[in-house]
Design an enzyme around this catalytic site. Sequence first.
Site, short mmCIF file in Angstrom:
data_model
loop_
_atom_site.label_atom_id
_atom_site.label_comp_id
_atom_site.label_asym_id
_atom_site.label_seq_id
_atom_site.Cartn_x
_atom_site.Cartn_y
_atom_site.Cartn_z
N THR A 96 2.36 -4.43 4.50
CA THR A 96 2.19 -4.43 5.93
C THR A 96 1.88 -6.05 6.25
OG1 THR A 96 -0.11 -3.94 5.94
CG2 THR A 96 1.70 -2.24 6.49
N ASP A 97 1.52 -6.76 5.45
CA ASP A 97 0.75 -8.16 5.78
C ASP A 97 1.68 -8.95 6.39
OD1 ASP A 97 -1.72 -7.09 4.98
OD2 ASP A 97 -2.09 -8.80 3.50
N LYS A 147 2.05 -7.62 13.29
CA LYS A 147 1.03 -7.00 12.99
C LYS A 147 -0.31 -7.49 13.63
CE LYS A 147 -2.09 -5.56 8.75
NZ LYS A 147 -2.11 -5.43 7.33
N THR A 191 0.95 -1.33 0.15
CA THR A 191 -0.01 -0.01 -0.02
C THR A 191 1.01 1.19 -0.12
OG1 THR A 191 -1.71 -0.97 1.31
CG2 THR A 191 -1.75 1.25 1.46
N1 ASP Z 1 -1.94 -6.58 1.51
C1 ASP Z 1 -1.11 -5.26 1.53
C2 ASP Z 1 0.41 -5.89 1.57
O1 ASP Z 1 0.74 -6.39 2.59
C3 ASP Z 1 -1.52 -4.55 2.69
C4 ASP Z 1 -0.48 -3.45 2.92
O2 ASP Z 1 0.41 -2.98 1.90
O3 ASP Z 1 -0.55 -2.60 3.87
O4 ASP Z 1 1.07 -5.58 0.83
#
Ligand code: ASP
Length: 428
Positions: free
Chosen positions: A168-169, A246, A92
């Site tokens: 983040t995942d 997370k 993201t």
């Molecule tokens: N699904 C995305 C990822 O982990 C969520 C994010 O970037 O926060 O790439």
Amino acid sequence: MKSLKNFKTGDKLKIDSEDKGYTGILMPRSELADEKFIVIKMDSGYNIGIEREQIKNITLIKSEIKKEEFKLKKAVPDENKPKISILATGGTIASRIDYITGGVHSAFSADELISAVPELEEIANVSGRQIFNKFSENINPGDWIEIAREIYAQIKKGADGIVVAHGTDTMGYSAAALSFMLNTPVPVVITGAQRSSDRGSSDAAVNLIDAATVAAKQIFGGVFVVMHGESSDSFSLIHPGTKVKKLHSSRRDAFKTVNALPVGKVENGRVVYFKNSNSYKFFSGQKNKELKLDAKLEKKVALIKYFPGMNEDIIKNLIDRNYRGIVIEGTGLGHVNENLIDILRTAIDAKIPVFMTSQTMHGRVNMRVYATGRKLLNIGVISCEDMLSETAFVKLMWVLGHTRNHEKVREMMLTNYAGEISGKTNID
Ligand code: ASP
């Protein structure tokens, strides 16, 4: 079904459906590859799909919202500032949605970065590079190696600090992997965003600025995650790369240090250390700071979560498929149903080391307390102390990349290489 032939992608529309009215910009069909829906981007930044059958009326509010020209600022080098390298891997944080095409773009040349987030130029001489562009659920162990190599190359070239922009995942897994693969005299700071930069509530810019601050100012090395410390923009926390998880699917302060305290925080552009935390003491006190890359990983390692009713098939399958190591996330102090003891013994006899972490996340595994735990210890299951399951899993890949000698594997797994095992902590 309502026809869209009078409207173009990029048009701002008011759509009245059976139950509600929506206003937003018409996105291209590929967003939701389904003829039955149309997708609009609302002012909040969210895309929603509306079932065409349900649409009663569509009104044009403004035709073809023009893509704002993105004016590039030229980076001006300043000899007195540290050099940091921002490496993008996707997620993201790297996405800027083009309202017209709906495509996701990444802006990661130095000029693009400082144009999008001008504060970066105040902090450091910034260079940027995109390693790849993946959402982190699609990142694999081979990608960790690619990221580690690029970080190593940038530090060799003279970077005083590194920022890795990452989804983040699975950020926790990558942070742990980089922690074991890199011995770094400069800070390597991983950051991301829970909300994309086209949304009012985006955390992308603050996270990037705070991560860059740590990369530029912190005088000791190591791998860290820097993300929002609370849901407003007041401060970010500096988490050790091996103890961060997370813990929320959408909040801006989703990341927490588990079983330890963070290294410190970034507030108003300043780095403030939590000097009593074990994490701070570990990283600031490390002596062996020369740059090294050790990126050997054994990929046939499994992390499995014990569940009531689990039978031996899952473990048998891992043995049959030549898995080289297993981490089980057990219950409480480190247990599984006693029915699994025989198959676990078979795995260990087949030279597949079995390690135990806990679903409780907080606290240590201690298999000496209950009979089940003692039986598991007797057959050779090894406790992961207070390591996070994700960290234990990645560490086992790294350890097995170096040796398959059972005693050596145990010894390495129980050695604290990157702050992953706390002594008695001040939060126990
Ligand atoms: N699904 C995305 C990822 O982990 C969520 C994010 O970037 O926060 O790439």
